[in-house]
Structures are given as C-alpha cells and as structure tokens.
Motif scaffolding. Structure first.
Motif, PDB file in Angstrom:
ATOM      1  N   UNK A  39       0.837  -1.098  -0.035  1.00  0.00           N
ATOM      2  CA  UNK A  39      -0.344  -0.169  -0.061  1.00  0.00           C
ATOM      3  C   UNK A  39       0.923   1.506   0.592  1.00  0.00           C
ATOM      4  N   UNK A  40       1.277   1.454  -1.020  1.00  0.00           N
ATOM      5  CA  UNK A  40       1.960   2.702  -0.976  1.00  0.00           C
ATOM      6  C   UNK A  40       1.683   4.321  -0.089  1.00  0.00           C
ATOM      7  N   UNK A  44       4.231   5.193   2.845  1.00  0.00           N
ATOM      8  CA  UNK A  44       4.737   6.332   2.689  1.00  0.00           C
ATOM      9  C   UNK A  44       4.989   7.647   3.170  1.00  0.00           C
ATOM     10  N   UNK A  45       3.501   7.195   4.287  1.00  0.00           N
ATOM     11  CA  UNK A  45       3.208   7.840   5.759  1.00  0.00           C
ATOM     12  C   UNK A  45       3.762   7.542   6.733  1.00  0.00           C
ATOM     13  N   UNK A  46       4.315   5.641   6.838  1.00  0.00           N
ATOM     14  CA  UNK A  46       5.314   5.971   7.626  1.00  0.00           C
ATOM     15  C   UNK A  46       6.416   5.599   7.499  1.00  0.00           C
ATOM     16  N   UNK A  47       6.951   6.406   6.140  1.00  0.00           N
ATOM     17  CA  UNK A  47       8.404   5.613   6.095  1.00  0.00           C
ATOM     18  C   UNK A  47       8.606   7.476   6.855  1.00  0.00           C
ATOM     19  N   UNK A  48       8.146   8.429   6.591  1.00  0.00           N
ATOM     20  CA  UNK A  48       7.733   9.931   6.792  1.00  0.00           C
ATOM     21  C   UNK A  48       7.542   9.929   8.081  1.00  0.00           C
ATOM     22  N   UNK A  49       6.967   9.183   8.744  1.00  0.00           N
ATOM     23  CA  UNK A  49       6.967   9.323  10.345  1.00  0.00           C
ATOM     24  C   UNK A  49       8.450   8.923  11.099  1.00  0.00           C
ATOM     25  N   UNK A  50       8.715   7.860  10.393  1.00  0.00           N
ATOM     26  CA  UNK A  50       9.453   7.383  10.886  1.00  0.00           C
ATOM     27  C   UNK A  50      10.986   8.607  10.889  1.00  0.00           C
ATOM     28  N   UNK A  51      10.971   8.695   9.430  1.00  0.00           N
ATOM     29  CA  UNK A  51      12.328   9.726   9.200  1.00  0.00           C
ATOM     30  C   UNK A  51      11.920  11.349   9.939  1.00  0.00           C
ATOM     31  N   UNK A 145       9.442   2.879  -7.338  1.00  0.00           N
ATOM     32  CA  UNK A 145       8.353   1.740  -7.739  1.00  0.00           C
ATOM     33  C   UNK A 145       6.922   2.272  -7.347  1.00  0.00           C
ATOM     34  N   UNK A 146       6.765   3.819  -6.219  1.00  0.00           N
ATOM     35  CA  UNK A 146       5.321   4.628  -6.669  1.00  0.00           C
ATOM     36  C   UNK A 146       5.266   5.183  -8.314  1.00  0.00           C
ATOM     37  N   UNK A 147       6.063   5.179  -8.904  1.00  0.00           N
ATOM     38  CA  UNK A 147       5.837   6.762  -9.667  1.00  0.00           C
ATOM     39  C   UNK A 147       6.480   5.091 -11.222  1.00  0.00           C
TER      40      UNK A 147
END
Length: 548
Positions: A39-40, A44-51, A145-147
C-alpha cells in the motif's frame, strides 16, 4: 527539548531509517515475489513518520512504539492472511479445534525459508550499515515503485485503450480461455462488471430434468458421494493421480469447479445443483425448492438416504443442509461403526468402508423401493485427522491411499452385486496439500482454483459392455453439468440397454459449462481470460499470484 551548542532549544534531529531499512527491504522483496501487496500511501506515511527528525528521547521512544504497532498492522493488511472479519466470523469454529491441532497449525505455518532469508537480510544490514547509506537506496527504490505504474500507463496508454473494448465484450455465457490477453488492459471495474453479468446469467440457468418417469423405465439407484478435501492438485502433489481406482470410472470431469473451499457451502451447492451458480451469501438466504436435486429426485420416486462418517454437528453442518437446502433424509447412526480417525475437534470418524457396506446391506433389503438416492459425506481426508490414541495428525497421502483403496473395494463389491447404480464422486474441495504463493499449505480461507478444482467422477454399475477407458469432459464445468447428466440418464432410460441406451460420448456431449468462479464469505477467485483474479472483503480485483 535539548540545548544545542549555541544555547538554542530544539526537539528536531534528522536521522536515517536505521534498522527500519530491514523492515522495508524485506517488504519490497515479499512484494516482488507477490507474497504481499504494498500500500504505497500508508507505507509512504510510515516512512515520513519514522524519518520525522526528533531529538527528544521520550518522543523518540513514543514514535518507535507507535511505528512498530503501525508497521505490524500495515504488514498484516498487505498480506494474504485472513482478515479480522474472517477470523471473527469463524471464531466459534476455531474454538472447536483441539489444542494439539492448533499447536500443529502454528508450527506448520512457519515458513522456514522466509525465516532464513529474514536472518540473511538482518546480517547483511549489520555488515554494510557503516559503509553504505541504506536509507538513500530504500527511499529511492520506494519512489521508483510509486512512479512505476504511472510510467507504464504513460508508455502503454494507446495499447490499453485499444484492448479495453475487446475485454469488455467477454460474456459469461462464453467461457474465455485466452492466455495472450494483455493483463494491463484488464481493470478491476472490467472484472467486476463481468462477475455481475456472470451471476445474472447463472440465475436463469436450469438443468434439463424429467417431470416424470415411465413405467417402462429401468429403475436404478443414485449415489452422491461428497468427499471432503480431495482436489486434482492434491492428487498430483501426493503422486496419486494414477491410483488404479481412478481409471475404473466411466466419466471423468477434468475441470470441475466445486466453487468453494469449505464444507458447508460445498454441500449446499451440491444439493442445489439443478440451478446455476449463485454467490456465497445467496446460499444462506433461503431455500430454492426448484433447485434441490435430492427433492427433485424424491418427486420422481427416489427414496432419500443420508450417511455420514461423522455426526454432522461441527459448524451446524447437518442442520444447515436441512434449513437451507431442504434435506429430508434421516441420518443413519454412526455409533455402530468402527472408529477410523479422531477429527481435529476430537470427534470420532467412522470407517468409511464400514459405512458403505452398511448402505449396501440396508438398501438391498428394501424390496419395495427400486429407486434410491443416497448422499454420503465423508471427512476422513479433512486436515488434522489422526489415528486413535495418536497425538500427531496423520499425513494426507496415507489417508488418501486408504480412502481410495476402500472406494475401490466398495466398487468391486457393488459390481459383483449386480445392482444398477449410478455412482457420482463429487469432492467438496481440496485439502490444500501444497498451498501456493499467498496461502500456506492446509489453509483454505482463500478459495483458489488449486483447491476448488476437484475430480468429479461417474461410474455406472449393472450395465454391460461399457468402454474400457473413461470418457473425459474437458471443459470448465460445475454442478449444473452434473445435474444435467443425471437428468439425461433418467430421460434416456440409460440403464435400459446393454452398453447404455446411447453411446457414452453422446451422453456427455455439450454438457453445460460454467466459468470458474469460487467463493467463500470474504474472498472471491475467478478465472478471466486465462488468468485468475482475487477480490477480498469487497475490495479491488487483483491478479492472483502465479507460481514462478
């Protein structure tokens, strides 16, 4: 907040993904091999939250806890594992499992190969983390992957537009077996329209059944042997496709779809075989008397019988058949039979050959009725069965060999009796002996075609000079073809002549075909233009992962 070297207070500190690289790299690998669907948006939200750059120790700890919970929930939702709705709806049945069976399922569920690869990824990360900035590669790969779908759509747009029109012309009345269709031209909306048209078409289908029988028609008996957990794939995986008994049948349906992977709905579909296929929920909406094959035969003078090698209590099996399919036949007692296995819920399972011989004795003593229709339901091959006084479940293959041997013995005894009988072996579903990419062996929550394509077989007893080799019905079929075959045998007085009243090839010619569509409460799997697709919990249609 913490004070920096200039005396300013802040709570922000930029760091990389760290050990989270392992989580995302492992998910990318699983997605590549189609063990899950990314689920992109949420990744993506999880990546931003971790970063998110944080320097406060307590905020970092809180973020880690929240991220772990979110990561586990996201991974579960992206996997093919049964959803919460499925687990809750089956909670009562799961509660009936023995503790030993549950423990064995948990152990067998562990994929050793995946565990080893997980360890390899962790070790590789520890070796290179100080040499390579993995976060850059992880983010870069995720962005690619998203693009990627947009790039593919942009580069193939003309071809897609040209093919969509062709795909939309696919009609459920004409099963398509094309294997060269462009998968990118098939959308979830296209498949959903086809599925709806398929159900609408099936609503109006009926098997040709006689309204009455002539006094000159030769009486014969009908056996519907409903076997739990036996698919074509199970026979292949267990190297039993060449078992001698299989060659003794007169008719073999090579691509018969039982349309479900659970016992209750499978037998409901069998008992409503005179009509076309309905969706899963419609099986439980109420009775359809015009579709009930046992009762339609009862109207033609056939006396009903019911034999089980179990009590029929698990999942309210027997009562559901009576309430939803009008099954009237009284259940023959199983208490007198020798016990062959103990079931996954510690129920005693009778010896199937003893049950079959009991049927022979009882029905042969009935001199008043010449026509009998009997439903057998056998669960000896169900997963988790074990020998009495054994704690470990018995492997599928030895149980299958025992059952097929018993079936062969019964058939030879029936042949010697001289009785005129039409035996139809119609398994409920498969045992999922070897599983596939999205469902572990022995699990049947998703009704894949591997599980629902079963070996329906027909044998005529009391007719001389039958062909030495079985006739194969090669098209996609389901219960409507079976009931149509019974109707033809009745209408043509097939038992009225040596070798049958018509050639066997004519008897099976142009039996109604049914597109492969299989359903459980939470999942639907269908074959569309040579490819399988799956929909779960009313979501989008997705390609069913193929074995590589």
């Amino acid at each position: 907040m913490q004070e920096d070297t200039k005396g300013n207070f802040n709570i922000l500190s930029f760091t990389g993904l760290g050990l989270w690289n392992v989580y995302f790299i492992a998910k990318f690998a699983l997605a590549h091999y189609e063990y899950l669907t990314l689920n992109f948006l949420y990744n993506g939200l999880l990546l931003l939250f971790i970063l998110l750059p944080l320097k406060n120790r307590f905020l970092c700890i809180a973020r880690t806890v929240v991220a772990l919970i979110a990561a586990v929930a996201l991974l579960y939702s992206e996997s093919w594992l049964p959803g919460p709705d499925s687990i809750i709806s089956n909670a009562q049945n799961i509660a009936g499992f023995s503790a030993m069976y549950v423990a064995q399922l948990i152990v067998d569920f562990v994929n050793v190969k995946m565990v080893i690869w997980g360890i390899v990824i962790v070790l590789a990360y520890l070796l290179i983390k100080n040499w390579v900035r993995l976060t850059v590669f992880t983010l870069g790969y995720f962005i690619c992957l998203v693009l990627q779908p947009y790039y593919v759509a942009w580069t193939t747009k003309p071809a897609v537009e040209q093919n969509v029109e062709v795909v939309a012309q696919n009609k459920p009345s004409q099963p398509q077996q094309e294997t060269n269709a462009d998968p990118s031209a098939i959308t979830s909306e296209t498949i959903d329209k086809w599925y709806t048209a398929f159900l609408d078409y099936e609503k109006g289908r009926r098997a040709e059944f006689p309204q009455g029988l002539s006094a000159n028609d030769t009486p014969f008996e009908i056996i519907l042997m409903n076997i739990c957990s036996l698919s074509n794939d199970d026979l292949l995986a267990s190297d039993l496709m060449n078992h001698p008994v299989l060659s003794e049948f007169n008719i073999r349906f090579d691509h018969f779809n039982s349309a479900t992977s659970y016992s209750g709905p499978a037998t409901l579909r069998l008992l409503n075989a005179v009509c076309g296929q309905v969706n899963h929920d419609s099986l439980y909406d109420g009775r359809r008397p015009e579709c009930e094959i046992m009762n339609r035969l009862d109207q033609l003078g056939y006396r009903q019988h019911l034999y089980l090698d179990h009590r029929g209590q698990y999942d309210n099996y027997l009562q559901t058949l009576r309430d939803k399919a009008g099954l009237m036949a009284p259940l023959e007692s199983t208490a007198k039979y020798p016990v062959r296995y103990m079931a996954f819920d510690d129920e005693e399972i009778a010896d199937d050959l003893a049950v079959l011989r009991d049927w022979q004795r009882k029905t042969s003593r009935d001199k008043e009725t010449k026509r009998h229709v009997t439903l057998f339901n056998f669960i000896a091959l169900h997963d988790g069965n074990r020998l009495p006084r054994h704690s470990r479940w018995e492997e599928f293959k030895p149980r299958a060999i025992r059952f097929l041997n018993d079936l062969q013995t019964f058939m030879h005894e029936l042949e010697r009796s001289g009785r005129k009988v039409m035996l139809i072996v119609v398994p409920e579903h498969g045992a999922a002996v070897r599983g596939d990419r999205i469902q572990a062996p022995r699990l049947r929550d998703i009704p894949s075609m591997r599980i629902t394509e079963v070996p329906l077989m027909v044998k005529f007893f009391g007719i001389k000079n039958m062909p030495a080799e079985p006739i194969h019905v090669t098209g996609p079929t389901s219960y409507l073809a079976m009931s149509t075959l019974i109707g033809r045998v009745l209408s043509l007085n097939y038992f009225g002549a040596d070798g049958g009243s018509v050639p066997l090839e004519e008897l099976v010619r142009d039996l109604p075909e049914t597109n492969p569509v299989s359903e459980n409460g939470q999942s639907v799997v269908l074959t569309y233009r040579g490819n399988d697709y799956i929909r779960q919990k009313g979501g989008e249609w997705r390609p069913y992962p193929r074995e590589r």
